[in-house]
Design a protein around this motif. Structure first.
Motif, PDB file in Angstrom:
ATOM      1  N   LEU A   1     -26.321  -9.442 -21.541  1.00 18.31           N
ATOM      2  CA  LEU A   1     -26.259  -8.475 -20.449  1.00 18.31           C
ATOM      3  C   LEU A   1     -26.509  -9.152 -19.106  1.00 18.31           C
ATOM      4  N   ASN A   2     -25.932  -8.576 -18.063  1.00 16.15           N
ATOM      5  CA  ASN A   2     -26.136  -9.053 -16.707  1.00 16.15           C
ATOM      6  C   ASN A   2     -27.445  -8.470 -16.190  1.00 16.15           C
ATOM      7  N   LEU A   3     -28.427  -9.313 -15.938  1.00 17.02           N
ATOM      8  CA  LEU A   3     -29.717  -8.827 -15.463  1.00 17.02           C
ATOM      9  C   LEU A   3     -29.801  -8.755 -13.947  1.00 17.02           C
ATOM     10  N   TYR A   4     -28.705  -9.077 -13.257  1.00 17.30           N
ATOM     11  CA  TYR A   4     -28.733  -9.038 -11.806  1.00 17.30           C
ATOM     12  C   TYR A   4     -28.664  -7.605 -11.324  1.00 17.30           C
TER      13      TYR A   4
ATOM     14  N   PHE B   1     -29.880  -0.752 -17.694  1.00 20.99           N
ATOM     15  CA  PHE B   1     -30.236   0.596 -18.132  1.00 20.99           C
ATOM     16  C   PHE B   1     -30.065   0.675 -19.650  1.00 20.99           C
ATOM     17  N   ILE B   2     -31.143   0.982 -20.369  1.00 18.39           N
ATOM     18  CA  ILE B   2     -31.128   0.996 -21.827  1.00 18.39           C
ATOM     19  C   ILE B   2     -31.432   2.404 -22.325  1.00 18.39           C
ATOM     20  N   ASP B   3     -30.561   2.917 -23.165  1.00 16.96           N
ATOM     21  CA  ASP B   3     -30.764   4.225 -23.786  1.00 16.96           C
ATOM     22  C   ASP B   3     -31.788   4.067 -24.908  1.00 16.96           C
TER      23      ASP B   3
ATOM     24  N   ASP C   1     -44.306   5.225 -33.627  1.00 16.53           N
ATOM     25  CA  ASP C   1     -44.593   3.794 -33.619  1.00 16.53           C
ATOM     26  C   ASP C   1     -43.300   2.992 -33.488  1.00 16.53           C
ATOM     27  N   TYR C   2     -43.035   2.442 -32.327  1.00 13.31           N
ATOM     28  CA  TYR C   2     -41.828   1.651 -32.079  1.00 13.31           C
ATOM     29  C   TYR C   2     -41.981   0.208 -32.527  1.00 13.31           C
ATOM     30  N   HIS C   3     -43.202  -0.220 -32.847  1.00  8.42           N
ATOM     31  CA  HIS C   3     -43.425  -1.613 -33.227  1.00  8.42           C
ATOM     32  C   HIS C   3     -42.575  -1.994 -34.430  1.00  8.42           C
ATOM     33  N   ASP C   4     -41.866  -3.093 -34.318  1.00  9.57           N
ATOM     34  CA  ASP C   4     -41.014  -3.654 -35.366  1.00  9.57           C
ATOM     35  C   ASP C   4     -39.811  -2.763 -35.706  1.00  9.57           C
ATOM     36  N   LYS C   5     -39.438  -1.876 -34.798  1.00 10.38           N
ATOM     37  CA  LYS C   5     -38.275  -1.001 -35.012  1.00 10.38           C
ATOM     38  C   LYS C   5     -37.060  -1.578 -34.301  1.00 10.38           C
ATOM     39  N   PRO C   6     -35.875  -1.323 -34.817  1.00 10.50           N
ATOM     40  CA  PRO C   6     -34.656  -1.797 -34.144  1.00 10.50           C
ATOM     41  C   PRO C   6     -34.346  -0.956 -32.904  1.00 10.50           C
ATOM     42  N   ILE C   7     -33.662  -1.593 -31.964  1.00 11.08           N
ATOM     43  CA  ILE C   7     -33.197  -0.901 -30.761  1.00 11.08           C
ATOM     44  C   ILE C   7     -31.851  -1.497 -30.376  1.00 11.08           C
ATOM     45  N   MET C   8     -30.912  -0.640 -30.023  1.00 13.72           N
ATOM     46  CA  MET C   8     -29.578  -1.091 -29.619  1.00 13.72           C
ATOM     47  C   MET C   8     -29.563  -1.306 -28.105  1.00 13.72           C
ATOM     48  N   LEU C   9     -29.107  -2.488 -27.695  1.00 18.31           N
ATOM     49  CA  LEU C   9     -29.004  -2.827 -26.281  1.00 18.31           C
ATOM     50  C   LEU C   9     -27.537  -3.059 -25.952  1.00 18.31           C
TER      51      LEU C   9
ATOM     52  N   GLY D   1     -24.831  -2.204 -27.577  1.00 16.21           N
ATOM     53  CA  GLY D   1     -24.034  -2.635 -28.719  1.00 16.21           C
ATOM     54  C   GLY D   1     -24.601  -3.782 -29.538  1.00 16.21           C
ATOM     55  N   VAL D   2     -25.686  -4.380 -29.099  1.00 18.66           N
ATOM     56  CA  VAL D   2     -26.306  -5.484 -29.834  1.00 18.66           C
ATOM     57  C   VAL D   2     -27.700  -5.052 -30.272  1.00 18.66           C
ATOM     58  N   GLU D   3     -27.965  -5.185 -31.568  1.00 20.59           N
ATOM     59  CA  GLU D   3     -29.264  -4.764 -32.080  1.00 20.59           C
ATOM     60  C   GLU D   3     -30.318  -5.830 -31.811  1.00 20.59           C
ATOM     61  N   ASN D   4     -31.490  -5.368 -31.426  1.00 17.70           N
ATOM     62  CA  ASN D   4     -32.659  -6.213 -31.241  1.00 17.70           C
ATOM     63  C   ASN D   4     -33.803  -5.514 -31.959  1.00 17.70           C
ATOM     64  N   ARG D   5     -35.006  -6.038 -31.845  1.00 16.84           N
ATOM     65  CA  ARG D   5     -36.162  -5.445 -32.503  1.00 16.84           C
ATOM     66  C   ARG D   5     -37.307  -5.418 -31.510  1.00 16.84           C
ATOM     67  N   ILE D   6     -38.078  -4.342 -31.534  1.00 12.72           N
ATOM     68  CA  ILE D   6     -39.235  -4.217 -30.657  1.00 12.72           C
ATOM     69  C   ILE D   6     -40.410  -4.934 -31.318  1.00 12.72           C
ATOM     70  N   GLU D   7     -40.845  -6.010 -30.681  1.00  9.54           N
ATOM     71  CA  GLU D   7     -41.909  -6.840 -31.235  1.00  9.54           C
ATOM     72  C   GLU D   7     -43.298  -6.323 -30.867  1.00  9.54           C
ATOM     73  N   ARG D   8     -43.418  -5.762 -29.679  1.00  4.82           N
ATOM     74  CA  ARG D   8     -44.744  -5.350 -29.206  1.00  4.82           C
ATOM     75  C   ARG D   8     -44.622  -4.146 -28.281  1.00  4.82           C
ATOM     76  N   VAL D   9     -45.584  -3.252 -28.346  1.00  4.44           N
ATOM     77  CA  VAL D   9     -45.631  -2.068 -27.494  1.00  4.44           C
ATOM     78  C   VAL D   9     -46.961  -2.085 -26.752  1.00  4.44           C
TER      79      VAL D   9
END
Length: 138
Positions: free
Chosen positions: A127-130, A39-41, A66-74, A76-84
């Protein structure tokens, strides 16, 4: 991609022990003790579900800029949205339907595909994906 989503939703539906609260089960049994890792906020509003190490699925109406190339917190760990990727049947809400008339809004909402895929730039490894965190244990 539709087949993958269908399989995921079927798996989720079979692993849930309850959809409706039963009268013979204490309410505490249904309380979520810990937010599942998948579950991601989302930024600003809404939520998404992590369906793969690289992919999130959410309602398209929560992606309102436009979320493309924007950061997102998962968690506590930051990632980046590569494609929408919006579903081809998604339509923007035109608004201006008039006061007090619900039918145009209902018709609009029932005739659009409100789903979007967000591809992450880096794989999610922390993260646990199970899906075992969803099972309600008695």
């Amino acid at each position: 991609m539709i087949n993958i989503l269908t399989i995921i939703f079927l798996i989720l539906s079979f692993t849930c022990n309850a959809v409706v609260k039963r009268h013979d089960v204490q309410p505490e049994v249904y309380e979520v003790k810990k937010i599942p890792d998948f579950f991601i906020d989302m930024p600003h509003e809404g939520a998404a579900v992590l369906i793969d190490k690289y992919w999130l699925v959410t309602a398209a109406h929560v992606v309102f800029y436009d979320y493309h190339d924007k950061p997102i917190m998962l968690h506590g760990v930051e990632n980046r949205i590569e494609r929408v990727i919006f579903h081809h049947g998604y339509k923007e809400d035109p608004g201006n339907r008039g006061q007090g008339v619900a039918k145009p809004l209902i018709d609009f909402l029932s005739n659009r595909d409100d789903i979007v895929l967000l591809k992450l730039a880096e794989p999610v490894e922390h993260l646990n994906l199970y899906l075992d965190t969803m099972i309600i244990k008695k």
